[in-house]
Enzyme design. Structure first.
Site, PDB file in Angstrom:
ATOM      1  N   ASP A   1       0.818  -1.209   0.000  1.00 44.33           N
ATOM      2  CA  ASP A   1       0.000   0.000   0.000  1.00 44.33           C
ATOM      3  C   ASP A   1       0.856   1.265   0.000  1.00 44.33           C
ATOM      4  O   ASP A   1       2.078   1.219   0.168  1.00 44.33           O
ATOM      5  CB  ASP A   1      -0.949   0.004   1.204  1.00 44.33           C
ATOM      6  CG  ASP A   1      -0.287  -0.547   2.476  1.00 44.33           C
ATOM      7  OD1 ASP A   1       0.899  -0.271   2.696  1.00 44.33           O
ATOM      8  OD2 ASP A   1      -0.966  -1.256   3.237  1.00 44.33           O
TER       9      ASP A   1
ATOM     10  N   ASP B   1      -7.676  -3.755  14.314  1.00 41.82           N
ATOM     11  CA  ASP B   1      -9.033  -4.135  13.901  1.00 41.82           C
ATOM     12  C   ASP B   1      -9.031  -5.253  12.863  1.00 41.82           C
ATOM     13  O   ASP B   1     -10.045  -5.518  12.219  1.00 41.82           O
ATOM     14  CB  ASP B   1      -9.801  -2.918  13.370  1.00 41.82           C
ATOM     15  CG  ASP B   1      -9.155  -2.299  12.131  1.00 41.82           C
ATOM     16  OD1 ASP B   1      -8.105  -2.818  11.689  1.00 41.82           O
ATOM     17  OD2 ASP B   1      -9.692  -1.296  11.622  1.00 41.82           O
TER      18      ASP B   1
ATOM     19  N   HIS C   1      -7.400  -5.525   9.996  1.00 40.02           N
ATOM     20  CA  HIS C   1      -7.269  -5.239   8.563  1.00 40.02           C
ATOM     21  C   HIS C   1      -5.881  -5.638   8.074  1.00 40.02           C
ATOM     22  O   HIS C   1      -4.898  -5.470   8.773  1.00 40.02           O
ATOM     23  CB  HIS C   1      -7.557  -3.763   8.256  1.00 40.02           C
ATOM     24  CG  HIS C   1      -6.490  -2.806   8.712  1.00 40.02           C
ATOM     25  ND1 HIS C   1      -6.641  -1.994   9.820  1.00 40.02           N
ATOM     26  CD2 HIS C   1      -5.267  -2.518   8.203  1.00 40.02           C
ATOM     27  CE1 HIS C   1      -5.561  -1.251   9.970  1.00 40.02           C
ATOM     28  NE2 HIS C   1      -4.697  -1.547   9.003  1.00 40.02           N
TER      29      HIS C   1
ATOM     30  N   GLU D   1      -9.799  -2.254   5.119  1.00 44.72           N
ATOM     31  CA  GLU D   1     -10.451  -1.937   6.378  1.00 44.72           C
ATOM     32  C   GLU D   1     -11.679  -2.818   6.616  1.00 44.72           C
ATOM     33  O   GLU D   1     -12.166  -3.488   5.685  1.00 44.72           O
ATOM     34  CB  GLU D   1     -10.861  -0.460   6.371  1.00 44.72           C
ATOM     35  CG  GLU D   1      -9.710   0.519   6.165  1.00 44.72           C
ATOM     36  CD  GLU D   1      -8.851   0.723   7.406  1.00 44.72           C
ATOM     37  OE1 GLU D   1      -8.619  -0.246   8.149  1.00 44.72           O
ATOM     38  OE2 GLU D   1      -8.409   1.853   7.638  1.00 44.72           O
TER      39      GLU D   1
END
Length: 277
Positions: A72, A141, A143, A148
């Site tokens: 990314d 979380d 991801h 996400e």
């Protein structure tokens, strides 16, 4: 699926680096046979990168015939910004090894057409013959890359808006000022990573423990995108003891009981010297 549990962060980082080293060396890359490696950023892989640099310095590992694809990049952050993932990768890894810059692929968050940039990235992966080993990390979380919660589990490389939790978590890299954290990124998709022939996910620290629990002990769920890798035929989760705090005792004992098998993947430790002398 394998879950490799080491006592602490440095040992987990070293195990991961040994595994990458063995995979590259045993692949015997050459001018017509490149090993293709997917790579993450963030704080978790730093220890692994440090060990890989050591292996290169000692002459045990060569990256001359390795192609890399990063997961990314932030949208709108200048490439030379200290917190861009271009800067991260060159400062923490690439400038310390013998990789050809032409073989490094990082998404351009400043491309004039972001959709075309994402499509071209997927095409470059295909032209490279796919990814042999994709190394990833996760957020608290769950991801992976910047996929996400709620992301499609068959998603491809695309533009993605960051969740509030991710912006808060990444603010530490921007002087704890959330207003300076980019709100959009380019990221490989879950499906992009799933297409790799092998996936290794690094998960360390107590703050990642609930995400590891969701990844290992519960079902596949797009709200915890790392859980998709339960369905990959060759996934290795590498974690430290702190990351297992939310797992059942029985689960931890089961996977620790397999460590004698998992350690055969990194012992013996192979070297480029064995193939060049």
């Amino acid at each position: 699926m394998r879950l490799v549990i080491l006592d602490e962060y440095n040992l987990a980082s070293e195990w991961a680096a040994k595994y990458i080293r063995n995979r590259i060396v045993q692949f015997m890359p050459g001018p017509d046979n490149f090993f293709t490696l997917g790579l993450p950023t963030g704080s978790t892989p730093l220890g692994c990168y440090k060990k890989l640099i050591e292996y290169h310095t000692s002459g045990d590992l060569c990256f001359k015939y390795v192609k890399t694809f990063n997961m990314d990049e932030y949208v709108g952050l200048p490439r030379d910004h200290p917190e861009s993932y271009h800067s991260y990768m060159w400062n923490n890894f690439f400038k310390h090894i013998d990789i050809d810059p032409a073989n490094v692929h990082i998404l351009d968050g400043n491309a004039p057409d972001l959709q075309k940039e994402c499509e071209a990235f997927e095409q470059k992966i295909a032209e490279a013959g796919g990814i042999d080993l994709f190394v990833g990390g996760i957020g608290p979380d769950g991801h992976i890359a910047f996929n996400e919660p709620g992301s499609s589990l068959v998603s491809r490389t695309r533009v993605k808006t960051l969740a509030k939790d991710t912006i808060v978590a990444n603010a530490r890299f921007f002087g704890n000022d959330m207003s300076k954290v980019p709100t959009m990124t380019l990221t490989v998709g879950v499906g992009t990573v799933m297409d790799a022939r092998e996936v290794m996910i690094l998960i360390t620290g107590a703050h990642k423990a609930f995400a590891l629990y969701k990844a290992i002990e519960e079902g596949v769920n797009h709200m915890w995108t790392v859980s998709a890798f339960q369905q990959h035929p060759r996934t290795i989760f590498v974690c430290d003891e702190d990351a297992t705090l939310e797992l059942r005792v029985k689960t931890v004992k089961y996977f620790k009981g397999l460590m004698h098998v998992h350690n055969k993947l990194v012992d013996p430790l192979h070297s480029m010297k064995d193939y060049t002398n």
